[in-house]
Design a protein around this motif. Structure first.
Motif, PDB file in Angstrom:
ATOM      1  N   CYS A  29       0.838  -1.192   0.000  1.00 27.48           N
ATOM      2  CA  CYS A  29       0.000   0.000   0.000  1.00 27.48           C
ATOM      3  C   CYS A  29       0.881   1.253   0.000  1.00 27.48           C
ATOM      4  O   CYS A  29       1.739   1.404   0.871  1.00 27.48           O
ATOM      5  CB  CYS A  29      -0.902  -0.006   1.228  1.00 27.48           C
ATOM      6  N   CYS A  76       0.132   3.315   3.456  1.00 28.64           N
ATOM      7  CA  CYS A  76       0.520   2.865   4.808  1.00 28.64           C
ATOM      8  C   CYS A  76       1.616   1.814   4.785  1.00 28.64           C
ATOM      9  O   CYS A  76       2.133   1.449   5.850  1.00 28.64           O
ATOM     10  CB  CYS A  76      -0.707   2.343   5.559  1.00 28.64           C
ATOM     11  N   CYS A 110      -5.802  -2.622   0.344  1.00 30.07           N
ATOM     12  CA  CYS A 110      -4.862  -2.751   1.459  1.00 30.07           C
ATOM     13  C   CYS A 110      -5.513  -3.510   2.611  1.00 30.07           C
ATOM     14  O   CYS A 110      -6.591  -3.140   3.080  1.00 30.07           O
ATOM     15  CB  CYS A 110      -4.410  -1.366   1.927  1.00 30.07           C
ATOM     16  N   CYS A 138      -5.112  -0.726   5.889  1.00 23.43           N
ATOM     17  CA  CYS A 138      -5.882   0.527   6.000  1.00 23.43           C
ATOM     18  C   CYS A 138      -7.133   0.540   5.129  1.00 23.43           C
ATOM     19  O   CYS A 138      -7.942   1.465   5.207  1.00 23.43           O
ATOM     20  CB  CYS A 138      -4.991   1.738   5.677  1.00 23.43           C
TER      21      CYS A 138
HETATM   22 ZN   LIG Z   1      -2.787   0.780   3.431  1.00 19.42          ZN
END
Ligand SMILES: [Zn+2]
Ligand SMILES: [Zn+2]
Lengths: 180, 180
Positions: free
Chosen positions: A4, A7, A26, A29
């Motif tokens: 991702c 994050c 993801c 997140c």
């Molecule tokens: Zn993420």
């Protein structure tokens, strides 16, 4: 695409709620990372009867001939992209006339736009991505050494229009390469 | 964009060798992550004299009117994208005629394409992203409730062409929104 970009978490492939296609989502997140086609923008630029071609100094198709063109950047218009690419690859200054070809290339996730344009002066050169640039007559175009199918299509569409004395927009969708 | 989608490493902003613009470059694996404009593709579809409009069930511009349009997906042509979006948002089947508007939206990193199209039958509906769909006469178009500037441009371009009895491609680059 494995991680991702927001994050750093691991991505999974799943169909998000309300969607119908698998996406990179993801696991940490929840961000959905879409992938979309890219625009390649260039031009058929002329000085009097001659057409501007560049010989590629980069892969793919190193050494083959192309119209000046490249990936559109954020923050510019399509006409600005064509003007910038022509300056970068052929050191040439142009005035955009009109959109000449729109070519979808679904197997490469690209859409290619080629503008008809007029060189403001006959000074051309070779940018970092070109071995050389030339102003070439129609009868001297090296058809067997053109880098990409979309470039051949755009060139032929322009030449047909010029011969007919009437310019329009030519649309095409390229089939996948033949697998032999 | 903070992390590398290839290796999960931290991204830095730098101008890569041979480039002239700052890019997101991975400090760990060196991958350059380009960001490019997205294509939004839709249509001005008609049944007899009436035009297909959808009222948005999603943000931005929830409740406002739009032409069926959406982000082009990988693996499709621009005409296929317009056909798919019209089916998804208005449950309507169309035949594409020709490209009608090309609108650059540099401040949102987008290019919008609108095709002229013909509805194959008058059956329309509301897909998940629409509150309702209508076939509307020119004089009834709710101009003050149109969702996006590009949609207003495409509608006006189509109507001007229809009034003139001659259809062409209309190009435009939208200025940034006024900041007051
Ligand atoms: Zn993420
Ligand atoms: Zn990396």
């Amino acid at each position: 695409m494995k991680f991702c970009s927001q994050c750093g978490g691991l991505l999974t492939i799943q169909v998000p709620a309300g969607d119908s296609r698998p996406r990179h989502v993801c696991a940490h997140c929840g961000e959905i990372h879409y992938r979309n086609p890219k625009l390649v923008v260039g031009c058929v630029a002329t000085w009097e009867e001659r057409i501007l071609l560049c010989r590629r100094a980069i892969e793919p198709r190193h050494g083959f001939w192309t119209l000046p063109a490249g990936f559109m950047e954020n923050g510019e218009s399509t006409a600005e992209a064509a003007t910038r690419e022509t300056l970068e690859e052929a050191c040439a200054r142009i005035e955009i006339e009109a959109l000449s070809s729109l070519i979808s290339v679904p197997h490469y996730d690209q859409v290619h736009l080629f503008y008809r344009a007029r060189l403001l002066d006959p000074h051309i050169g070779a940018g970092p991505e070109s071995l050389e640039s030339v102003l070439i007559r129609e009868e001297d175009i090296p058809w067997s050494e053109i880098a990409f199918q979309s470039v051949s299509f755009a060139l032929r569409a322009f030449l047909a229009d010029r011969a007919a004395g009437s310019f329009g927009l030519h649309e095409h969708s390229l089939p996948p390469p033949a697998t032999t």
